[in-house]
Design a protein around this motif. Structure first.
Motif, PDB file in Angstrom:
ATOM      1  N   PRO A   1       0.623   7.652  -7.439  1.00 30.39           N
ATOM      2  CA  PRO A   1       0.030   8.800  -8.140  1.00 30.39           C
ATOM      3  C   PRO A   1       1.024   9.916  -8.443  1.00 30.39           C
ATOM      4  CG  PRO A   1      -1.456   8.080  -6.419  1.00 30.39           C
ATOM      5  CD  PRO A   1      -0.211   7.297  -6.259  1.00 30.39           C
TER       6      PRO A   1
ATOM      7  N   LEU B   1      -6.622   6.409  -2.150  1.00 34.98           N
ATOM      8  CA  LEU B   1      -5.885   5.174  -1.875  1.00 34.98           C
ATOM      9  C   LEU B   1      -5.693   4.987  -0.372  1.00 34.98           C
ATOM     10  CD1 LEU B   1      -3.286   5.155  -4.762  1.00 34.98           C
ATOM     11  CD2 LEU B   1      -4.997   3.404  -4.280  1.00 34.98           C
ATOM     12  N   GLN B   2      -5.413   6.080   0.314  1.00 35.21           N
ATOM     13  CA  GLN B   2      -5.249   5.990   1.778  1.00 35.21           C
ATOM     14  C   GLN B   2      -6.540   5.507   2.426  1.00 35.21           C
ATOM     15  OE1 GLN B   2      -3.886   9.561   3.618  1.00 35.21           O
ATOM     16  NE2 GLN B   2      -1.872   9.469   2.685  1.00 35.21           N
TER      17      GLN B   2
ATOM     18  N   LEU C   1      -8.845   3.756   1.045  1.00 38.03           N
ATOM     19  CA  LEU C   1      -9.052   2.357   0.678  1.00 38.03           C
ATOM     20  C   LEU C   1      -8.284   1.441   1.619  1.00 38.03           C
ATOM     21  CD1 LEU C   1     -10.305   0.534  -1.566  1.00 38.03           C
ATOM     22  CD2 LEU C   1      -8.065   0.570  -2.652  1.00 38.03           C
ATOM     23  N   TYR C   2      -7.030   1.817   1.881  1.00 36.35           N
ATOM     24  CA  TYR C   2      -6.211   1.037   2.819  1.00 36.35           C
ATOM     25  C   TYR C   2      -6.901   0.939   4.177  1.00 36.35           C
ATOM     26  CZ  TYR C   2      -2.513  -0.050   6.136  1.00 36.35           C
ATOM     27  OH  TYR C   2      -1.778  -0.617   7.148  1.00 36.35           O
TER      28      TYR C   2
ATOM     29  N   LEU D   1      -9.766  -1.457   4.039  1.00 34.06           N
ATOM     30  CA  LEU D   1      -9.402  -2.857   3.856  1.00 34.06           C
ATOM     31  C   LEU D   1      -8.673  -3.413   5.071  1.00 34.06           C
ATOM     32  CD1 LEU D   1      -8.243  -3.024   0.134  1.00 34.06           C
ATOM     33  CD2 LEU D   1     -10.346  -3.893   1.144  1.00 34.06           C
TER      34      LEU D   1
ATOM     35  N   PHE E   1       0.814  -1.213   0.000  1.00 37.79           N
ATOM     36  CA  PHE E   1       0.000   0.000   0.000  1.00 37.79           C
ATOM     37  C   PHE E   1       0.847   1.262   0.000  1.00 37.79           C
ATOM     38  CE2 PHE E   1      -4.471  -0.424  -0.180  1.00 37.79           C
ATOM     39  CZ  PHE E   1      -4.730  -1.750   0.112  1.00 37.79           C
TER      40      PHE E   1
ATOM     41  N   LEU F   1       1.620   1.798  -3.473  1.00 40.31           N
ATOM     42  CA  LEU F   1       0.401   2.193  -4.164  1.00 40.31           C
ATOM     43  C   LEU F   1       0.100   3.673  -3.965  1.00 40.31           C
ATOM     44  CD1 LEU F   1      -1.373   0.327  -5.808  1.00 40.31           C
ATOM     45  CD2 LEU F   1      -2.961   0.213  -3.902  1.00 40.31           C
ATOM     46  N   VAL F   2       0.282   4.106  -2.673  1.00 39.55           N
ATOM     47  CA  VAL F   2      -0.038   5.498  -2.345  1.00 39.55           C
ATOM     48  C   VAL F   2       0.951   6.452  -3.002  1.00 39.55           C
ATOM     49  CG1 VAL F   2       0.019   7.129  -0.409  1.00 39.55           C
ATOM     50  CG2 VAL F   2      -1.348   5.074  -0.248  1.00 39.55           C
TER      51      VAL F   2
END
Lengths: 633, 113
Positions: free
Chosen positions: A540, B40-41, B43-44, B47, A533, A536-537
């Motif tokens: 962008p 995205l943060q 989403l983390y 989850l 993650f 992933l973060v």
């Protein structure tokens, strides 16, 4: 000629000198003396207590040898002490008289005047009382402390009764006002015990001499008694002397004599000892010559009923007696109010006492029975007589109750009693278990105890077996407490567990250690997930760079002017400072650095942006810009 | 129905790519980046869980704050809005943007733990 009304004061002395205290006081005063002052304290002190020094002749010789005829103090001690000893004369000369008379003047201290006057009076020499009074009044005005005024009072007792002592008598009241009241019980000078005792002596001696009642209220007298006689071991001979003088003054003056009423032994009467003995003494524990003791009322504490009223005590061998049992009181506590009469001088002559009437208890009609719960089978009752044990044992299982009925009566009068402690104790001989229950009386004062075997099995830990039964009866007013082994009881419980170790043994063994459980940290996700993650973060950002590239954003317009460079460097530093703040610094340090870097960046940035703005305006409308400027001019 | 939605969207995109100036598109790209990061943060958090909560809040608020400040900058430098912001020049807007970001970063770093 003075009749003080029999005002009952609520306060009674809480301290006085018992016979052993008086002996101790005499012992301290009888210690061998080394100089004239200690000789004076010992000889005169002992004479006040009605005793004498060991060897009077020796003492007299000592006084004559130690005497310094030039010193007023020396003459005072020797003269006073020799007066207390029979056939002891101190030689005097004309010079002595002159020295003593010279000391009586306004220029000497009060103590000097007192000693001179006392010596003159003891030696039988004439003195001018009026002159002394004048000198004293002058000195009191100059030396306004407690000891000085007390000494002045003492001096006045040696003067002739025709002299004008009124002014000095008034000082008693003024001094009394200076006493400190401690809790309503004690009244004393802050100068201490000796000052208080000397004041008491002076006040009463002077009052006797001037035939005027001292202006002290009865409560104040009692409080003074408490203060002076509360200390039972004395630091110095002079302190002991002052206490002895005060004791003598309070036991034999013409106006106030505090009376002490005390019991001889514990204040208890019973059938075997029906007589209540009381002692009526003064504060030196000497019995009062003409006193009559009367019970004003005797009231039962529990029922508040008055058992006795206005009954006199009879005097026998100096002890007052009353046969209280003749009034047939029930056992318990009684509040006595007694009054001492016969002398108008008596102070605190109404006293409250608590008297206990004790008796013997007898257990009667003890019936033991095993009762079936559903009462299908008849109960089996057996009577047991004290102090014997029941012949057979009683068996009770979970379907049955074990019951005990009995009565407690006064052995002498047959009245039913309800003592404080009536316990039924079961003791298992094998396991050492002990279970105690309370037997309670019903409304007719019949004691009943019932053991429900099934209900109470937890108290017995369900241990079946033979239990020895004891009845325990006790009370403060019983002379014969009872511990009676009544019977053996076999108890059968259901669900019997294996014999567990006795509770009491494990109670005092070390308990198992308690491990401290620290707060468990929260479950963290596996590192793989976190790393995924994180990537992933951050992705962008890559997208942003691509987009910007596609849009054609560039840094071609970047001017290398110093302010521009400084601005970008400063800005980068600020972002770096954020990172350092996260890892190392605290807010205060960060703000400090931020202030420095931030101000630099701001100045540089301001400059840079202004230059950019000028460039931009210059490109679009230079004319407008110049027109505005000329207008401002 | 969906037809009209699609036509609206395609029309919007077309207008956007032609009418908006490059400068604004740069800012829009930046805003899009911030949006993605924030999403995205979040989403983390959905989850895996909220541990550690303060860090999640710091990161998310940082994205939200930056997005808002970016939007403010975009509004202020858009020449079509010049009438509403007469006293604020583009440079001034940018300076404000930087200052606000400094404060935001200070708070976020303080909270991130």
């Amino acid at each position: 000629m003075h009749v003080s009304p029999q005002v009952c004061s609520a306060l009674t002395p809480s301290h006085h000198l018992s016979l052993s205290d008086v002996e101790r006081l005499k012992g301290l005063l009888s210690q061998p003396f080394t100089d004239l002052a200690s000789a004076y304290y010992s000889i005169v002190g002992l004479s006040k207590l009605g005793a004498a020094v060991a060897d009077e002749n020796d003492a007299c010789q000592f006084l004559k040898a130690q005497l310094d005829p030039m010193s007023v103090d020396s003459l005072f001690f020797a003269a006073e002490a020799s007066q207390a000893i029979a056939d002891c004369e101190v030689s005097i000369s004309n010079e002595t008289r002159d020295i003593l008379l010279a000391a009586v003047s306004e220029d000497s201290t009060v103590t000097q005047i007192f000693r001179a006057v006392s010596a003159l009076s003891s030696l039988g020499l004439p003195l001018a009382s009026q002159e002394v009074v004048a000198a004293l009044v002058a000195r009191i005005a100059k030396e306004d402390n407690v000891l000085a005024i007390t000494t002045a009072l003492q001096t006045a007792t040696r003067l002739s009764q025709q002299a004008e002592l009124g002014g000095i008598l008034e000082e008693i009241e003024d001094l009394a006002a200076r006493l400190d009241d401690l809790g309503g019980v004690y009244l004393q000078f802050e100068e201490g015990l000796e000052a208080t005792a000397l004041f008491v002596t002076a006040a009463y001696t002077l009052s006797d001499h001037a035939d005027t009642e001292p202006p002290l209220k009865e409560d104040q007298v009692i409080q003074l008694v408490n203060s002076v006689f509360s200390k039972k071991s004395w630091d110095s001979r002079s302190e002991a002397f002052s206490v002895a003088c005060a004791a003598a003054a309070l036991s034999s003056n013409r106006f106030h004599v505090p009376v002490i009423v005390s019991t001889q032994g514990p204040a208890t009467v019973s059938h075997s000892q029906p007589i209540l003995h009381l002692l009526v003494t003064d504060i030196l524990s000497n019995p009062l010559a003409s006193a009559n003791l009367l019970v004003e009322s005797a009231q039962a504490v529990a029922s508040k009923s008055v058992v006795l009223s206005q009954a006199p005590f009879s005097l026998r061998d100096g002890i007052f007696e009353l046969n209280f049992m003749a009034s047939q009181p029930a056992s318990g506590y009684y509040q006595f109010t007694v009054a001492v009469t016969g002398d108008s001088r008596l102070v605190a002559n109404q006293v409250e006492l608590k008297v206990k009437v004790s008796t013997e208890v007898a257990v009667t009609n003890m019936d033991l029975s095993v009762v079936d719960k559903d009462q299908s089978i008849g109960t089996k009752t057996s009577r047991v007589d004290y102090p014997f044990k029941a012949k057979g044992s009683f068996t009770a299982d979970s379907h049955q109750n074990f019951a005990m009925n009995f009565q407690l009566v006064d052995a002498n009068t047959g009245v039913e009693l309800t003592p404080h402690q009536t316990f039924v104790r079961f003791h298992n001989q094998k396991t050492g278990q002990e279970v105690v229950f309370v037997a309670e009386p019903d409304s007719k004062n019949l004691y009943k105890f019932e053991l429900d075997t099934a209900e109470r099995k937890s108290e017995f830990d369900s241990m079946s077996g033979t239990y020895v039964l004891h009845l325990i009866v006790g009370d403060a007013t019983l002379e014969n407490p009872i511990l009676w082994n009544v019977a053996d009881v076999v108890l059968k419980f259901l669900d019997e567990e294996a014999p567990a170790a006795i509770q009491s043994k494990t109670l005092y063994m070390p308990k198992p250690d308690i491990q401290h459980l620290f707060r468990e940290p929260e479950k963290k996700p596996p590192t793989v997930v976190s790393n995924t993650f994180t990537a992933l973060v951050l992705s962008p950002f890559l997208l942003l760079l691509i987009l910007w590239f596609k849009l054609g954003a560039n840094i071609s317009n970047f001017s290398l002017s110093p302010s521009s460079v400084l601005f970008h460097v400063g800005h980068a530093c600020m972002l770096g400072l954020m990172y350092v703040y996260w890892t190392h610094l605290n807010m205060f340090q960060t703000l400090k650095y931020l202030a420095i870097i931030g101000s630099l960046t701001f100045l540089a940035g301001n400059r840079m942006l202004a230059q950019k703005a000028v460039k931009r305006y210059g490109q679009s409308s230079t004319l407008t810009f110049f027109t505005r400027r000329t207008c401002e001019n | 129905m969906s037809n009209s939605v699609i036509s609206v969207i395609s029309r919007f995109l077309e207008e956007y790519t032609t009418k908006t100036s490059n400068k604004l598109k740069v800012v829009d790209a930046y805003l899009f980046y911030i949006l993605l990061t924030g999403a995205l943060q979040f989403l983390y958090c959905l989850l895996v869980g909220t541990f550690p909560f303060n860090s999640f809040l710091a990161g998310f608020i940082s994205c939200v704050g930056a997005f808002i400040l970016g939007v403010c900058l975009r509004i202020q430098i858009n020449p079509d809005n010049k009438g509403d912001f007469l006293s604020i020049s583009q440079e001034r807007a940018f300076a404000d943007f930087l200052l606000a970001h400094t404060v935001l970063h200070l708070v976020v770093i303080n909270f991130i733990g």
